[in-house]
Design a protein around this motif. Sequence first.
Motif, mmCIF file in Angstrom:
data_model
loop_
_atom_site.group_PDB
_atom_site.id
_atom_site.type_symbol
_atom_site.label_atom_id
_atom_site.label_comp_id
_atom_site.label_asym_id
_atom_site.label_seq_id
_atom_site.Cartn_x
_atom_site.Cartn_y
_atom_site.Cartn_z
ATOM 1 N N SER B 23 0.749 -1.343 -0.048
ATOM 2 C CA SER B 23 0.180 0.265 -0.058
ATOM 3 C C SER B 23 0.871 1.215 -0.172
ATOM 4 O O SER B 23 0.475 2.392 -0.531
ATOM 5 C CB SER B 23 -0.902 0.077 1.200
ATOM 6 O OG SER B 23 -0.243 0.057 2.346
ATOM 7 N N GLY B 24 2.059 1.149 0.636
ATOM 8 C CA GLY B 24 2.788 2.434 0.780
ATOM 9 C C GLY B 24 3.475 2.774 -0.522
ATOM 10 O O GLY B 24 3.600 3.800 -1.221
ATOM 11 N N LEU B 27 0.484 3.991 -2.902
ATOM 12 C CA LEU B 27 0.465 5.411 -2.638
ATOM 13 C C LEU B 27 1.512 6.536 -3.069
ATOM 14 O O LEU B 27 1.182 7.265 -3.583
ATOM 15 C CB LEU B 27 0.407 5.631 -1.175
ATOM 16 C CG LEU B 27 -0.269 6.589 -0.234
ATOM 17 C CD1 LEU B 27 -1.930 6.621 -0.723
ATOM 18 C CD2 LEU B 27 -0.172 6.509 1.047
ATOM 19 N N VAL B 153 -4.664 -1.409 10.018
ATOM 20 C CA VAL B 153 -3.847 -0.238 9.528
ATOM 21 C C VAL B 153 -4.358 0.316 8.245
ATOM 22 O O VAL B 153 -4.425 1.479 8.046
ATOM 23 C CB VAL B 153 -2.334 -0.616 9.299
ATOM 24 C CG1 VAL B 153 -1.556 0.287 8.733
ATOM 25 C CG2 VAL B 153 -1.752 -1.042 10.848
ATOM 26 N N ILE B 154 -4.793 -0.658 7.313
ATOM 27 C CA ILE B 154 -5.064 -0.455 5.914
ATOM 28 C C ILE B 154 -6.398 0.535 6.218
ATOM 29 O O ILE B 154 -6.757 1.265 5.381
ATOM 30 C CB ILE B 154 -5.229 -1.476 5.063
ATOM 31 C CG1 ILE B 154 -4.011 -1.989 4.591
ATOM 32 C CG2 ILE B 154 -6.281 -1.205 3.843
ATOM 33 C CD1 ILE B 154 -3.812 -3.313 3.969
ATOM 34 N N LEU B 157 -5.856 3.731 7.177
ATOM 35 C CA LEU B 157 -5.334 4.836 6.124
ATOM 36 C C LEU B 157 -6.643 5.207 4.963
ATOM 37 O O LEU B 157 -6.499 6.073 4.627
ATOM 38 C CB LEU B 157 -4.246 3.957 5.267
ATOM 39 C CG LEU B 157 -3.667 4.334 3.979
ATOM 40 C CD1 LEU B 157 -2.841 5.683 4.350
ATOM 41 C CD2 LEU B 157 -2.987 3.246 3.365
ATOM 42 N N PHE B 160 -8.644 7.862 6.575
ATOM 43 C CA PHE B 160 -7.814 9.081 6.617
ATOM 44 C C PHE B 160 -7.651 9.733 5.065
ATOM 45 O O PHE B 160 -8.195 10.810 4.917
ATOM 46 C CB PHE B 160 -6.231 8.769 6.848
ATOM 47 C CG PHE B 160 -5.299 9.754 6.400
ATOM 48 C CD1 PHE B 160 -5.445 11.058 7.308
ATOM 49 C CD2 PHE B 160 -4.519 9.841 5.423
ATOM 50 C CE1 PHE B 160 -4.381 11.931 6.950
ATOM 51 C CE2 PHE B 160 -3.508 10.657 5.007
ATOM 52 C CZ PHE B 160 -3.539 11.910 5.922
ATOM 53 N N LEU B 161 -7.815 8.824 4.058
ATOM 54 C CA LEU B 161 -7.695 9.217 2.675
ATOM 55 C C LEU B 161 -9.208 9.860 2.475
ATOM 56 O O LEU B 161 -9.370 10.710 1.641
ATOM 57 C CB LEU B 161 -7.206 8.194 1.749
ATOM 58 C CG LEU B 161 -5.803 7.887 1.848
ATOM 59 C CD1 LEU B 161 -5.527 6.457 0.969
ATOM 60 C CD2 LEU B 161 -5.155 8.789 1.392
ATOM 61 N N GLY B 167 -6.430 13.989 3.262
ATOM 62 C CA GLY B 167 -6.683 12.608 2.645
ATOM 63 C C GLY B 167 -7.152 13.258 1.141
ATOM 64 O O GLY B 167 -6.866 12.445 0.040
ATOM 65 N N THR B 194 3.331 12.477 1.926
ATOM 66 C CA THR B 194 2.903 11.088 1.347
ATOM 67 C C THR B 194 4.068 10.088 1.164
ATOM 68 O O THR B 194 3.834 9.084 1.598
ATOM 69 C CB THR B 194 2.226 11.394 -0.210
ATOM 70 O OG1 THR B 194 1.109 12.137 -0.119
ATOM 71 C CG2 THR B 194 1.651 9.752 -0.585
ATOM 72 N N ILE B 197 4.537 8.824 4.650
ATOM 73 C CA ILE B 197 3.408 8.148 5.013
ATOM 74 C C ILE B 197 3.687 6.676 4.465
ATOM 75 O O ILE B 197 3.421 5.529 5.054
ATOM 76 C CB ILE B 197 2.030 8.690 4.672
ATOM 77 C CG1 ILE B 197 1.631 9.879 5.550
ATOM 78 C CG2 ILE B 197 0.981 7.538 4.767
ATOM 79 C CD1 ILE B 197 0.466 10.438 5.211
ATOM 80 N N LEU B 201 4.145 3.202 6.301
ATOM 81 C CA LEU B 201 3.492 1.970 6.067
ATOM 82 C C LEU B 201 4.501 0.915 5.919
ATOM 83 O O LEU B 201 4.287 -0.207 6.346
ATOM 84 C CB LEU B 201 2.660 2.241 4.903
ATOM 85 C CG LEU B 201 1.380 3.065 5.099
ATOM 86 C CD1 LEU B 201 0.545 3.455 3.717
ATOM 87 C CD2 LEU B 201 0.461 2.508 6.311
#
Lengths: 243, 292
Positions: B23-24, B27, B153-154, B157, B160-161, B167, B194, B197, B201
């Motif tokens: 995911s990181g 992103l 955690v996802i 995230l 947040f987005l 986000g 970003t 972040i 992640l």
Amino acid sequence: MPELLEVRDVVAGYGRGPAILTGTSLTVRPGQVQCIIGPNGAGKSTLLKAISGLLPVRSGEIRFEGERIDGLRPDQILRKGICFVPQERALFPRMSVRENLRMGGYVIDDKKVLESRIEEVLRQFPILRERAHQRAGTMSGGQQQMLAMARTLIVKPKIVMLDEPSLGLAPKIVQQMFEIMHMLKDRGMTVILVEQNAIMGLNNSTWGAVLDLGKTLFEGPAQEVLADPRIKELYLGKAKAAA
Amino acid sequence: MSNVIQIVILGLALGGVYALMASGLTLIFGVMRIVNLAHPVLIIAGAFVTFWLFRLYGVDPILAMPVAAIALFCVGVILYKLIFEKEAASAKYSEMTVLLTFAVAMIFDGLLGWLFTNTQRVTTPSYATDAIFIGDVFIPTGQLYAGVASLVVIGLLLLFLQYTRFGYAIRATTQNRAAAQLMGVNVGLVSLITFGIGIGLAGAAGSLVSFIFSFFPAKHWEWIAILMSLVVLGGMGKLGGVIAGSLILSVIAAFVGAYIGSTWSTMTFFLALFVILLVRPQGLFGDKIEEA
Ligand SMILES: Nc1ncnc2c1ncn2[C@@H]1O[C@H](COP(=O)(O)OP(=O)(O)O)[C@@H](O)[C@H]1O
Ligand SMILES: [Mg+2]
């Protein structure tokens, strides 16, 4: 008393490429619809990109209410009060209509103010309310253009720059876009309109400027520009050369 | 039947961890168009943070996630400031970033190897070797906890987005950078945060990796290909796609591992990548390929 927007001898181009704007000047007075016309490739879009801060200015200066704005970032220029609706419309295709409107008010800190302005826009444009949850990228060209123009009502800028809002739209829809443009003007915004179709553009404007090869050829009241023989030469001359 | 359920659960748990790992990466690609080849080695850096917290202070690896995340967030911010900020203006940006991230991967690989040597390590909280039985379904708790922690955690995230102003700015920049600027987003700042972040992640994923796999600095080379295939499958830069892709593929890989052979399990990812690139180059969940 400084002019609202003053572009003086601006030179700009893309990357390390040649200058596209080769000393462009333009004066915009408040309360008018200023139309910029010129043949395809004249540098009209490039000029708006330079004013909005998307494209760096190599030399010359741009002043807004007397203050230098060339060299500022696009987000800083928006916060000063200049909003740009580019040819590609600058929508977020995978965001809903409502989310696009929220992004339109990104600079508004007060959440209540933002939501009430979004409501206002949705009241004004029932089609957008109907499609509030639809992804912007899935709407028709006309609806996307409507969204892009309506979105400027949320920040209430002093100047709104529209790059060919009629591009690729059916004649009936084009008329709608001009109506929206006049509405923006009635709300107190000064409009800078870029149009390739000189007649349609000038007929909807108060002031006209003609751009070719990155330079302002001449400007004046829209109807005078429209009647100027040089216009015919510019467009027909190009057409003949191309034929 | 219980066998099938077990395979699905294990596949999903591992898929969750892969989703967090990828995911990181996705992103960062979405916002900056940086293909960060150093992502896996930074996951291992997060694993080392967790390993030493556990070894020296007995901190539980799952509780160490925020620490690893914050530490790696700082690493990400520094890397961005040192390397990518100036590069963003360059015309050869995308070619350069591949080379630069490769260099960063080499540097961290060397640094971690020098500091900690290339020996196999693993953190050993009690649950890492435990298992629970639901009926006759056998589930190793380590993988289960790691999967659940990843999904939490996802989930955070995604919230947040979806709902915060920042986000919105990240999503907007991903979808249309110029438009985001015209809406008043400072995309330079968004890129910096970003990047932080995204690397954070990686750090959080490292905490989980530290007890479900054994790890050593050079191990990241194995992961690059898997993570890249997940990002491509998800449709380059699309977080939802990467999450769904990770879960689905991991379940398939678990079945392949159980019925065909464990060496074929990893091959699932590459085979899927190969097929997808031929049939649907925009990725499983990507839109039509857009003009640059
Ligand atoms: N992104 C770009 N990169 C390089 N050159 C460009 C770019 N956009 C436009 N140009 C060039 O700039 C010139 C003027 O383009 P433009 O400003 O779009 O003209 P207009 O809007 O008046 O039709 C053209 O020669 C075009 O090829
Ligand atoms: Mg144009």
